[in-house]
Each structure stands twice: as C-alpha cells, then as structure tokens.
Design an enzyme around this catalytic site. Structure first.
Site, PDB file in Angstrom:
ATOM      1  N   LYS A   1     -35.350  27.878  38.866  1.00  4.00           N
ATOM      2  CA  LYS A   1     -34.132  27.240  39.372  1.00  4.00           C
ATOM      3  C   LYS A   1     -34.379  25.751  39.659  1.00  4.00           C
ATOM      4  CE  LYS A   1     -32.205  31.507  41.360  1.00  4.00           C
ATOM      5  NZ  LYS A   1     -31.679  32.100  42.628  1.00  4.00           N
TER       6      LYS A   1
ATOM      7  N   ASN B   1     -34.358  29.638  46.305  1.00  2.00           N
ATOM      8  CA  ASN B   1     -35.428  30.641  46.253  1.00  2.00           C
ATOM      9  C   ASN B   1     -36.181  30.642  44.914  1.00  2.00           C
ATOM     10  OD1 ASN B   1     -33.498  31.820  44.702  1.00  2.00           O
ATOM     11  ND2 ASN B   1     -33.241  33.650  45.953  1.00  2.00           N
TER      12      ASN B   1
ATOM     13  N   THR C   1     -34.882  38.426  47.860  1.00  2.00           N
ATOM     14  CA  THR C   1     -34.014  37.251  47.754  1.00  2.00           C
ATOM     15  C   THR C   1     -34.318  36.239  48.853  1.00  2.00           C
ATOM     16  OG1 THR C   1     -32.300  38.737  46.905  1.00  2.00           O
ATOM     17  CG2 THR C   1     -31.598  36.529  47.600  1.00  2.00           C
TER      18      THR C   1
ATOM     19  N   ARG D   1     -41.506  34.017  45.544  1.00  2.00           N
ATOM     20  CA  ARG D   1     -40.583  33.466  46.553  1.00  2.00           C
ATOM     21  C   ARG D   1     -41.290  33.261  47.893  1.00  2.00           C
ATOM     22  NH1 ARG D   1     -35.325  37.052  44.652  1.00  2.00           N
ATOM     23  NH2 ARG D   1     -34.319  35.438  43.387  1.00  2.00           N
TER      24      ARG D   1
ATOM     25  N   GLU E   1     -27.885  38.497  30.107  1.00  2.00           N
ATOM     26  CA  GLU E   1     -28.336  37.204  30.630  1.00  2.00           C
ATOM     27  C   GLU E   1     -29.200  36.443  29.624  1.00  2.00           C
ATOM     28  OE1 GLU E   1     -28.270  38.502  35.361  1.00  2.00           O
ATOM     29  OE2 GLU E   1     -30.178  38.005  34.416  1.00  2.00           O
TER      30      GLU E   1
ATOM     31  N   TYR F   1     -22.968  33.682  37.295  1.00  2.00           N
ATOM     32  CA  TYR F   1     -22.946  34.348  38.603  1.00  2.00           C
ATOM     33  C   TYR F   1     -21.573  34.938  38.942  1.00  2.00           C
ATOM     34  CZ  TYR F   1     -27.676  32.938  40.114  1.00  2.00           C
ATOM     35  OH  TYR F   1     -29.048  32.807  40.265  1.00  2.00           O
TER      36      TYR F   1
ATOM     37  N   PHE G   1     -21.187  32.691  49.806  1.00  2.00           N
ATOM     38  CA  PHE G   1     -22.147  31.660  49.377  1.00  2.00           C
ATOM     39  C   PHE G   1     -21.909  31.176  47.951  1.00  2.00           C
ATOM     40  CE2 PHE G   1     -24.208  35.828  48.671  1.00  2.00           C
ATOM     41  CZ  PHE G   1     -24.501  35.752  47.310  1.00  2.00           C
TER      42      PHE G   1
ATOM     43  N   HIS H   1     -34.922  33.169  39.433  1.00  2.00           N
ATOM     44  CA  HIS H   1     -34.002  34.297  39.198  1.00  2.00           C
ATOM     45  C   HIS H   1     -34.716  35.375  38.397  1.00  2.00           C
ATOM     46  CE1 HIS H   1     -30.408  36.516  37.875  1.00  2.00           C
ATOM     47  NE2 HIS H   1     -30.990  36.554  36.686  1.00  2.00           N
TER      48      HIS H   1
ATOM     49  N   ARG I   1     -38.994  41.785  39.298  1.00  2.00           N
ATOM     50  CA  ARG I   1     -38.403  41.732  40.656  1.00  2.00           C
ATOM     51  C   ARG I   1     -39.512  41.878  41.709  1.00  2.00           C
ATOM     52  NH1 ARG I   1     -32.822  40.296  41.124  1.00  2.00           N
ATOM     53  NH2 ARG I   1     -33.234  40.961  43.246  1.00  2.00           N
TER      54      ARG I   1
HETATM   55  P1  IDP Z   1     -31.296  37.812  43.636  1.00  2.00           P
HETATM   56  O1  IDP Z   1     -31.445  36.440  43.024  1.00  2.00           O
HETATM   57  O2  IDP Z   1     -32.484  38.189  44.462  1.00  2.00           O
HETATM   58  O3  IDP Z   1     -30.920  38.863  42.630  1.00  2.00           O
HETATM   59  P2  IDP Z   1     -28.512  37.901  44.504  1.00  2.00           P
HETATM   60  O4  IDP Z   1     -28.021  38.736  45.636  1.00  2.00           O
HETATM   61  O5  IDP Z   1     -28.182  38.353  43.114  1.00  2.00           O
HETATM   62  O6  IDP Z   1     -30.098  37.725  44.692  1.00  2.00           O
HETATM   63  O7  IDP Z   1     -27.952  36.437  44.735  1.00  2.00           O
HETATM   64  C1  IDP Z   1     -28.013  35.458  43.710  1.00  2.00           C
HETATM   65  C2  IDP Z   1     -28.502  34.159  44.305  1.00  2.00           C
HETATM   66  O8  IDP Z   1     -27.512  33.689  45.247  1.00  2.00           O
HETATM   67  C3  IDP Z   1     -29.788  34.257  45.134  1.00  2.00           C
HETATM   68  O9  IDP Z   1     -30.959  34.251  44.356  1.00  2.00           O
HETATM   69  C4  IDP Z   1     -29.667  33.033  46.018  1.00  2.00           C
HETATM   70  O10 IDP Z   1     -29.982  31.829  45.290  1.00  2.00           O
HETATM   71  C5  IDP Z   1     -28.180  33.039  46.337  1.00  2.00           C
HETATM   72  N1  IDP Z   1     -27.893  33.808  47.561  1.00  2.00           N
HETATM   73  C6  IDP Z   1     -27.903  35.161  47.704  1.00  2.00           C
HETATM   74  N2  IDP Z   1     -27.579  35.535  48.963  1.00  2.00           N
HETATM   75  C7  IDP Z   1     -27.347  34.381  49.621  1.00  2.00           C
HETATM   76  C8  IDP Z   1     -26.970  34.101  50.989  1.00  2.00           C
HETATM   77  O11 IDP Z   1     -26.773  34.990  51.825  1.00  2.00           O
HETATM   78  N3  IDP Z   1     -26.821  32.777  51.311  1.00  2.00           N
HETATM   79  C9  IDP Z   1     -27.016  31.751  50.397  1.00  2.00           C
HETATM   80  N4  IDP Z   1     -27.372  31.985  49.128  1.00  2.00           N
HETATM   81  C10 IDP Z   1     -27.544  33.282  48.732  1.00  2.00           C
HETATM   82 MG    MG Z   2     -29.203  39.090  41.483  1.00  2.98          MG
END
Ligand code: IDP
Ligand code: MG
Length: 143
Positions: free
Chosen positions: A10, A113, A92, A103, A127, A50, A58, A116, A86
């Site tokens: 990212k 973070n 996350t 992470r 994707e 997304y 968010f 992805h 993962r």
């Molecule tokens: P993942 O990347 O671990 O699969 P997802 O729930 O799919 O997590 O969320 C996609 C991305 O959105 C996350 O990697 C992060 O960059 C952002 N994100 C997820 N949850 C939050 C939050 O609660 N606050 C701010 N950003 C978030």
């Molecule tokens: Mg995800």
C-alpha cells in the site's frame, strides 16, 4: 484454484521505503512473485477495488489513503496461498497482529497497515484481474 492470492504493497509501504523488505519477507515465506507493477490508483479504481466496504464509516478515508501515492500490486503463487498470506501479514489492526507478522513489524495503524491480502480464492482471482490483464500473467495457470 487455491494457490494464488493478490498482495498490494500500500502507499504507506512505498513511502516508508519498505518495498524490498516486505517483498523479501513474502519470498522467504515461500511465495512466488508471478506478476508485479507499480500503479497510482485513481479514486474510481480504489472505490471499485474496495466496493465491499462502501457503506463502512472508514470508506472515504480508505480511498484517500489508497490514492495518496503509488502502490505495488503483486500476484503471488503458493499452495494454500490465501490463508498462508493472511497469516503472514497478520490482523488488520497492527496492535492485534501476531509477533513477526508484516503488519506487526511495519504498520502504523488499522488504516495504514502496509499490505493487502485477498480474503478468499474467489476474490483472489477477481482482484488479480483488477490489476493485471491475462497477457501480463504469462505463467499463471487457471485464468
Ligand atoms: P483487511 O485488509 O485485513 O482484509 P478489511 O476489513 O478488508 O481488512 O479492510 C480493508 C482495509 O480498510 C484495511 O486493510 C484498512 O486499510 C482499512 N480499514 C479496515 N478497518 C478499518 C477501520 O476500522 N478504520 C480505518 N481503516 C480501516
Ligand atoms: Mg479485506
């Protein structure tokens, strides 16, 4: 298809000069880099990628973050790729990510973070094709 996943380094990973370190960890964990490029997402491309999160609070911040600079999508191959990747990247929220995960090592916040990883085999295929044309996937079987 259970041997492919999409990673994205990212914009925070690129800005922090961590591309090499993160790719090294990915390769040391046994993943094959099958396709890789650097792109700056447009807002429409980030929103498309997304879509599943469009109603989350968010979402707008996520689009601003993901379009804040170039990122590096990588098509990866390994047996059990989605689940193993993962595990390698961790939760996350880096505060909740296991020791030694990417992470935990490098991420600053639940939003910024670093990386992805696809969450299912079905989404991995969708994707990968979001970023790479079939012509750009010469050695990938299954597309
Ligand atoms: P993942 O990347 O671990 O699969 P997802 O729930 O799919 O997590 O969320 C996609 C991305 O959105 C996350 O990697 C992060 O960059 C952002 N994100 C997820 N949850 C939050 C939050 O609660 N606050 C701010 N950003 C978030
Ligand atoms: Mg995800």
């Amino acid at each position: 298809m259970n041997n492919k996943t999409l990673a994205i380094l990212k914009p925070d990973c690129v800005k922090k000069n961590l591309i090499g370190k993160v790719v090294t960890l990915i390769q040391k964990a046994g993943f094959k880099v099958s396709a890789m490029k650097m792109v700056k997402l447009t807002p429409d491309a980030a929103k498309g990628f997304y879509q599943i999160h469009k109603d989350r609070p968010f979402f707008n911040d996520l689009i601003v973050y993901m379009t804040s600079g170039p990122c590096v999508p990588i098509a990866l191959e390994k047996e059990n790729a989605v689940e193993d990747f993962r595990k390698l990247i961790g939760a996350t929220d880096p505060a909740k990510a296991a020791e030694g995960t990417i992470r935990k090592l490098y991420a600053d916040s639940i939003q910024e973070n670093i990386v992805h990883g696809s969450d299912s085999n079905e989404n991995a295929a969708i994707e990968i094709l979001h970023f790479f044309s079939r012509k750009e996937l010469p050695d990938i079987n299954g597309f």
